[in-house]
Design an enzyme around this catalytic site. Structure first.
Site, mmCIF file in Angstrom:
data_model
loop_
_atom_site.group_PDB
_atom_site.id
_atom_site.type_symbol
_atom_site.label_atom_id
_atom_site.label_comp_id
_atom_site.label_asym_id
_atom_site.label_seq_id
_atom_site.Cartn_x
_atom_site.Cartn_y
_atom_site.Cartn_z
ATOM 1 N N CYS A 96 0.833 -1.196 0.000
ATOM 2 C CA CYS A 96 0.000 0.000 0.000
ATOM 3 C C CYS A 96 0.871 1.251 0.000
ATOM 4 O O CYS A 96 1.790 1.377 0.815
ATOM 5 C CB CYS A 96 -0.900 -0.032 1.233
ATOM 6 S SG CYS A 96 -1.690 1.521 1.641
ATOM 7 N N GLU A 97 0.610 2.163 -0.909
ATOM 8 C CA GLU A 97 1.419 3.375 -0.995
ATOM 9 C C GLU A 97 1.133 4.351 0.141
ATOM 10 O O GLU A 97 1.898 5.301 0.338
ATOM 11 C CB GLU A 97 1.198 4.070 -2.337
ATOM 12 C CG GLU A 97 -0.183 4.648 -2.550
ATOM 13 C CD GLU A 97 -0.337 5.309 -3.906
ATOM 14 O OE1 GLU A 97 -1.146 6.241 -4.000
ATOM 15 O OE2 GLU A 97 0.342 4.898 -4.876
ATOM 16 N N HIS A 98 0.072 4.123 0.898
ATOM 17 C CA HIS A 98 -0.270 5.021 1.999
ATOM 18 C C HIS A 98 0.462 4.663 3.290
ATOM 19 O O HIS A 98 0.836 5.553 4.054
ATOM 20 C CB HIS A 98 -1.780 5.005 2.246
ATOM 21 C CG HIS A 98 -2.571 5.440 1.057
ATOM 22 N ND1 HIS A 98 -3.763 4.846 0.686
ATOM 23 C CD2 HIS A 98 -2.326 6.405 0.133
ATOM 24 C CE1 HIS A 98 -4.227 5.428 -0.408
ATOM 25 N NE2 HIS A 98 -3.377 6.368 -0.765
ATOM 26 N N HIS A 99 0.650 3.345 3.535
ATOM 27 C CA HIS A 99 1.294 2.925 4.778
ATOM 28 C C HIS A 99 2.502 2.017 4.543
ATOM 29 O O HIS A 99 3.165 1.635 5.507
ATOM 30 C CB HIS A 99 0.284 2.183 5.678
ATOM 31 C CG HIS A 99 -0.935 2.979 5.993
ATOM 32 N ND1 HIS A 99 -2.122 2.828 5.310
ATOM 33 C CD2 HIS A 99 -1.155 3.952 6.913
ATOM 34 C CE1 HIS A 99 -3.024 3.665 5.798
ATOM 35 N NE2 HIS A 99 -2.468 4.357 6.757
ATOM 36 N N GLN A 137 -4.935 -0.683 -4.754
ATOM 37 C CA GLN A 137 -5.537 -1.779 -5.530
ATOM 38 C C GLN A 137 -6.246 -1.246 -6.761
ATOM 39 O O GLN A 137 -6.216 -1.878 -7.829
ATOM 40 C CB GLN A 137 -6.500 -2.579 -4.659
ATOM 41 C CG GLN A 137 -7.084 -3.796 -5.370
ATOM 42 C CD GLN A 137 -7.925 -4.655 -4.456
ATOM 43 O OE1 GLN A 137 -7.681 -4.742 -3.255
ATOM 44 N NE2 GLN A 137 -8.942 -5.306 -5.005
ATOM 45 N N HIS A 165 -6.010 -6.318 2.701
ATOM 46 C CA HIS A 165 -5.057 -5.241 2.982
ATOM 47 C C HIS A 165 -4.666 -5.278 4.457
ATOM 48 O O HIS A 165 -5.519 -5.107 5.340
ATOM 49 C CB HIS A 165 -5.674 -3.889 2.633
ATOM 50 C CG HIS A 165 -5.922 -3.710 1.172
ATOM 51 N ND1 HIS A 165 -5.232 -2.805 0.403
ATOM 52 C CD2 HIS A 165 -6.785 -4.340 0.322
ATOM 53 C CE1 HIS A 165 -5.648 -2.865 -0.848
ATOM 54 N NE2 HIS A 165 -6.594 -3.792 -0.920
ATOM 55 N N CYS A 167 -3.033 -3.085 5.992
ATOM 56 C CA CYS A 167 -3.212 -1.767 6.607
ATOM 57 C C CYS A 167 -4.606 -1.638 7.212
ATOM 58 O O CYS A 167 -4.844 -0.763 8.051
ATOM 59 C CB CYS A 167 -2.959 -0.650 5.597
ATOM 60 S SG CYS A 167 -4.061 -0.669 4.174
#
Length: 208
Positions: A96-99, A137, A165, A167
């Site tokens: 995940c590019e956020h976490h 995704q 996910h 996250c």
């Protein structure tokens, strides 16, 4: 077609950012270890920055591969076959590019060939090229479909991804087992509901 061009252009632009040296990457890992509350000089952590840098080379190796090259070779000698080609249950792991926490699942890919077919392993490799990057995704689904549309040539492409996910399951709301479904359809799959239903009927047994 404009969406395909924009997606692929943005992808190329993202890869153009200057890359830090390995020494800078390892120093960043030491900083994060210290920020987390541990001592990067501790015996068990001395080699961790080196290991993390090597792991990143593997986990994010997709940035170093070109999907156009993977899809460049096709086979025309297939007895005039022009029906759907479907590869389902392609396992993948992405981050995940956020976490920067993993998400993993399976991808199902179908297309209708025009002048030839691509090797089946190339579809799995295409998934890995995009999965082994920082992702969402939704973007992963779109990039796989757009690459097939732009570089393979077909009467239609269908991509569906189901993933869990971490996250969401090990932090935040902590809902382990929740799955996310995304899909993208082009050509005949987008235009003809019967074709979408045919694809869904073929992949549906894989759903939990």
């Amino acid at each position: 077609m404009g969406t395909v061009i924009n997606t692929l252009s943005a992808e190329r632009g993202a890869q153009a950012a200057p890359r830090p040296s390995r020494e800078e990457a390892e120093a960043a890992v030491r900083t994060l270890i210290a920020w987390a509350g541990d001592d990067p000089r501790r015996e068990g952590l001395l080699d961790t920055p080196r290991r993390v840098a090597r792991a990143f080379e593997e986990l994010y190796s997709g940035y170093g591969h070109d999907p156009q090259e993977v899809l460049a070779r096709t086979f025309a000698d297939v007895g005039g076959y022009q029906d759907m080609v479907l590869v389902r249950d392609i396992p993948f792991t992405s981050h995940c590019e956020h976490h920067m926490v993993p998400f993993m699942g399976t991808a199902h890919i179908a297309y209708y060939p025009i002048d030839g077919v691509v090797g089946l392993s190339k579809l799995a490799r295409l998934v890995d090229i995009y999965a082994r990057r920082l992702q969402t995704q939704e973007t992963l689904t779109a990039q796989i479909a757009d690459a097939l549309e732009a570089y393979l040539g077909s009467r239609g492409v269908a991509v569906m991804i189901e993933a869990e996910h971490l996250c969401m399951s090990i932090r935040g709301v902590q809902k382990a087992g929740a799955s996310t479904m995304t899909s993208r359809f082009t050509g005949v799959f987008r235009e003809d509901a019967a074709e979408r239903e045919k694809f869904l009927n073929l992949v549906r047994p894989t759903f939990r």
